[in-house]
Design an enzyme around this catalytic site. Structure first.
Site, PDB file in Angstrom:
ATOM      1  N   GLY A 120       0.940  -1.196   0.258  1.00 10.11           N
ATOM      2  CA  GLY A 120      -0.095   0.072  -0.024  1.00 10.11           C
ATOM      3  C   GLY A 120       0.729   1.107   0.054  1.00 10.11           C
ATOM      4  O   GLY A 120       1.846   1.381   0.548  1.00 10.11           O
ATOM      5  N   ARG A 173       0.556  -5.016  -5.538  1.00  7.69           N
ATOM      6  CA  ARG A 173       0.691  -6.146  -4.872  1.00  7.69           C
ATOM      7  C   ARG A 173       0.928  -7.161  -5.948  1.00  7.69           C
ATOM      8  O   ARG A 173       0.219  -7.152  -6.950  1.00  7.69           O
ATOM      9  CB  ARG A 173      -0.558  -6.320  -4.244  1.00  7.69           C
ATOM     10  N   ASP A 224       5.492  -5.063   5.998  1.00  7.26           N
ATOM     11  CA  ASP A 224       5.965  -6.391   6.310  1.00  7.26           C
ATOM     12  C   ASP A 224       5.850  -7.190   5.123  1.00  7.26           C
ATOM     13  O   ASP A 224       6.623  -8.264   5.094  1.00  7.26           O
ATOM     14  CB  ASP A 224       5.608  -6.986   7.586  1.00  7.26           C
ATOM     15  N   THR A 274       4.438   2.275   5.544  1.00  2.18           N
ATOM     16  CA  THR A 274       3.080   1.854   5.567  1.00  2.18           C
ATOM     17  C   THR A 274       2.346   2.844   6.603  1.00  2.18           C
ATOM     18  O   THR A 274       2.944   3.076   7.632  1.00  2.18           O
ATOM     19  CB  THR A 274       2.833   0.468   5.974  1.00  2.18           C
ATOM     20  N   ASP A 298       0.122   1.742   8.582  1.00  9.39           N
ATOM     21  CA  ASP A 298      -0.343   1.067   9.577  1.00  9.39           C
ATOM     22  C   ASP A 298       0.352   1.090  10.808  1.00  9.39           C
ATOM     23  O   ASP A 298      -0.027   0.693  11.929  1.00  9.39           O
ATOM     24  CB  ASP A 298      -0.641  -0.700   9.134  1.00  9.39           C
ATOM     25  N   ASP A 310       2.714  -1.127  11.897  1.00  4.77           N
ATOM     26  CA  ASP A 310       2.433  -2.247  12.366  1.00  4.77           C
ATOM     27  C   ASP A 310       3.797  -3.320  12.398  1.00  4.77           C
ATOM     28  O   ASP A 310       3.888  -4.355  12.452  1.00  4.77           O
ATOM     29  CB  ASP A 310       1.545  -3.318  11.568  1.00  4.77           C
ATOM     30  N   ARG A 336      -5.168  -2.585   9.281  1.00  6.37           N
ATOM     31  CA  ARG A 336      -5.198  -3.992   9.384  1.00  6.37           C
ATOM     32  C   ARG A 336      -5.320  -4.545  10.663  1.00  6.37           C
ATOM     33  O   ARG A 336      -5.973  -4.224  11.428  1.00  6.37           O
ATOM     34  CB  ARG A 336      -3.726  -4.359   8.590  1.00  6.37           C
TER      35      ARG A 336
HETATM   36  P1  ADP Z   1       3.093  -4.634   2.616  1.00  2.00           P
HETATM   37  O1  ADP Z   1       4.242  -4.557   2.077  1.00  2.00           O
HETATM   38  O2  ADP Z   1       2.149  -3.236   2.591  1.00  2.00           O
HETATM   39  O3  ADP Z   1       2.635  -5.288   3.881  1.00  2.00           O
HETATM   40  P2  ADP Z   1       1.551  -6.759   1.174  1.00  2.00           P
HETATM   41  O4  ADP Z   1       1.549  -7.398   2.304  1.00  2.00           O
HETATM   42  O5  ADP Z   1       0.477  -6.611   0.215  1.00  2.00           O
HETATM   43  O6  ADP Z   1       2.042  -5.270   1.443  1.00  2.00           O
HETATM   44  O7  ADP Z   1       2.855  -7.040   0.354  1.00  2.00           O
HETATM   45  C1  ADP Z   1       3.433  -6.442  -0.717  1.00  2.00           C
HETATM   46  C2  ADP Z   1       3.948  -7.583  -1.732  1.00  2.00           C
HETATM   47  O8  ADP Z   1       4.991  -8.035  -1.261  1.00  2.00           O
HETATM   48  C3  ADP Z   1       3.042  -8.720  -2.014  1.00  2.00           C
HETATM   49  O9  ADP Z   1       2.235  -8.380  -3.138  1.00  2.00           O
HETATM   50  C4  ADP Z   1       3.993  -9.590  -2.815  1.00  2.00           C
HETATM   51  O10 ADP Z   1       4.524  -9.292  -4.027  1.00  2.00           O
HETATM   52  C5  ADP Z   1       5.272  -9.578  -1.766  1.00  2.00           C
HETATM   53  N1  ADP Z   1       5.374 -10.594  -0.387  1.00  2.00           N
HETATM   54  C6  ADP Z   1       4.507 -10.468   0.446  1.00  2.00           C
HETATM   55  N2  ADP Z   1       4.768 -11.495   1.342  1.00  2.00           N
HETATM   56  C7  ADP Z   1       5.736 -12.337   0.670  1.00  2.00           C
HETATM   57  C8  ADP Z   1       6.168 -13.574   0.910  1.00  2.00           C
HETATM   58  N3  ADP Z   1       5.882 -14.310   2.044  1.00  2.00           N
HETATM   59  N4  ADP Z   1       7.024 -13.990  -0.036  1.00  2.00           N
HETATM   60  C9  ADP Z   1       7.361 -13.523  -1.164  1.00  2.00           C
HETATM   61  N5  ADP Z   1       6.705 -12.297  -1.536  1.00  2.00           N
HETATM   62  C10 ADP Z   1       5.879 -11.618  -0.327  1.00  2.00           C
HETATM   63  O1  F6P Z   2      -1.527  -1.453   4.677  1.00  2.44           O
HETATM   64  C1  F6P Z   2      -2.173  -0.250   4.379  1.00  2.44           C
HETATM   65  C2  F6P Z   2      -3.733  -0.435   4.259  1.00  2.44           C
HETATM   66  O2  F6P Z   2      -4.283   0.755   3.797  1.00  2.44           O
HETATM   67  C3  F6P Z   2      -4.148  -1.089   5.356  1.00  2.44           C
HETATM   68  O3  F6P Z   2      -4.602  -0.190   6.501  1.00  2.44           O
HETATM   69  C4  F6P Z   2      -5.730  -1.663   4.664  1.00  2.44           C
HETATM   70  O4  F6P Z   2      -6.255  -2.687   5.477  1.00  2.44           O
HETATM   71  C5  F6P Z   2      -5.169  -2.090   3.316  1.00  2.44           C
HETATM   72  O5  F6P Z   2      -3.845  -1.468   3.056  1.00  2.44           O
HETATM   73  C6  F6P Z   2      -6.006  -1.793   2.058  1.00  2.44           C
HETATM   74  O6  F6P Z   2      -5.435  -2.407   0.977  1.00  2.44           O
HETATM   75  P1  F6P Z   2      -6.010  -2.189  -0.409  1.00  2.44           P
HETATM   76  O7  F6P Z   2      -5.179  -0.971  -0.814  1.00  2.44           O
HETATM   77  O8  F6P Z   2      -5.676  -3.333  -0.958  1.00  2.44           O
HETATM   78  O9  F6P Z   2      -7.398  -1.765  -0.303  1.00  2.44           O
END
Ligand code: ADP
Ligand code: F6P
Length: 319
Positions: free
Chosen positions: A10, A71, A102, A125, A127, A129, A171
């Site tokens: 995000g 993502r 994360d 982020t 969040d 978190d 989240r």
């Molecule tokens: P954020 O970084 O904000 O937590 P996401 O959880 O959506 O956002 O993760 C972003 C991207 O990181 C995912 O779309 C994916 O490409 C990659 N990713 C997340 N978890 C893993 C994982 N366990 N192994 C490999 N790539 C990952």
């Molecule tokens: O991680 C940032 C965040 O805005 C969270 O607070 C929320 O739950 C999520 O992303 C929303 O994700 P998306 O952009 O996929 O709707």
């Protein structure tokens, strides 16, 4: 030396300031920087462009991310990660800065472990978190946006003598709700880290009403409880007029605050410094106002805790 930078997951205010910081600090050390568009997706698709000091002019004050973000579920699969590693090595890139949350850090860790790509993560982020750092980029701005929304809501709710349930993002983390709730004088704060007790919430709202309060704000973190449940439960237990607002993506954009810009600048400098020393597999952050870096696996394994003192204080201040 050559490095690359991407934003992933995000978007968050302050990501642009971090991109700028990476490019300018690298340029200062004669390191070339490639910008990767759309996070891991763009890396797999070879969407890289050489950046210059001038290409990051005029972005420090902008929310969102000039490199765009995405993502990328494919990155969970080894084959796609191998392709990503090949793109980097074929371009002679020695290091990668990942600005994200994360999930993005988990992706970075496997890239480092499987292919030895030197990666450094900057926490971006709203969040907040990530346990290893006191603050993530975008959190401060998002909280200020929520506080400003609460100010508006307070005017209307006081005029009509109503209760409003305000749902915010985060989240599984309640920090946006907690900090915005304290700063906005919310009467009730519901976070995922504490079980929701509707009898207690109704009791507090009723006491406040009897004591002459004209309005009440119930800050609801999205991970705590579905908003419809909160409204139904409060209407069943009180005779108060209960309204609701979901703030949604309003919280994700906007002009980054001073705190987020300065943090982004300091963290990006440390990220470049690490890569310049040939160090990878680390994430940068801030603890007690000092820039720190931490092993990515250890950082991701740290359990998050809500700030209990602040949570308790909020309960005292709101009666
Ligand atoms: P954020 O970084 O904000 O937590 P996401 O959880 O959506 O956002 O993760 C972003 C991207 O990181 C995912 O779309 C994916 O490409 C990659 N990713 C997340 N978890 C893993 C994982 N366990 N192994 C490999 N790539 C990952
Ligand atoms: O991680 C940032 C965040 O805005 C969270 O607070 C929320 O739950 C999520 O992303 C929303 O994700 P998306 O952009 O996929 O709707």
């Amino acid at each position: 030396m050559r490095i690359a930078v991407m934003t992933s997951g995000g978007d968050a205010p302050g990501m642009n300031a971090a991109i700028r910081g990476v490019v300018r600090c690298a340029a200062y050390d004669d390191i070339e920087v490639f910008g990767i568009e759309r996070g891991y997706k763009g890396l797999i698709d070879n969407e890289l462009q050489l950046m210059s000091k001038r290409s990051v002019s005029g972005i420090i004050q902008r929310g969102g991310t000039m490199l765009m973000t995405a993502r990328c579920p494919e990155f969970m699969q080894y084959e796609y990660r191998r392709k990503a590693a090949e793109v980097l090595t074929s371009r002679g890139i020695d290091g990668l800065v990942v600005i994200g949350g994360d999930g993005s850090f988990s992706g970075m860790r496997v890239l480092y472990e499987e292919f030895g790509i030197k990666c450094v993560g900057i926490p971006g982020t709203i969040d907040n978190d990530l346990a290893y750092t006191d603050y993530t980029l975008g959190f401060d701005t998002a909280v200020n946006t929520v506080v400003s929304a609460i100010n508006n809501l307070r005017d209307t709710m006081s005029s009509h003598e109503r209760v409003v349930v305000v749902q915010v993002m985060g989240r599984a983390c309640g920090d946006i709700a907690l900090y915005a709730g304290v700063a906005g004088g919310a009467e009730v704060i519901l976070v995922p880290e504490h079980e929701v007790n509707f009898d207690e919430v109704a009791r507090r709202l009723t006491i406040n009403k009897r004591a002459g309060k004209k309005s009440a704000i119930v800050m609801l973190a999205e991970g705590a409880c579905p908003i419809d449940t909160v409204i139904t439960e409060l209407r069943e237990r009180t005779d108060l007029s209960v309204k609701s607002t979901v703030l949604g993506y309003i919280q994700r954009g906007g002009v980054p605050t001073m705190a987020d810009r300065v943090l982004a600048s300091r963290l990006s400098a440390r990220a470049v410094e690490l890569l310049a020393q040939g160090i990878g597999g680390r994430v940068v952050g801030v603890r007690n106002n000092q820039v720190i870096d931490e092993d990515v696996s250890e950082a991701l394994a740290m359990p998050r805790r809500v700030e209990e003192d602040l949570y308790q204080l909020a309960g005292i201040l709101s009666l």
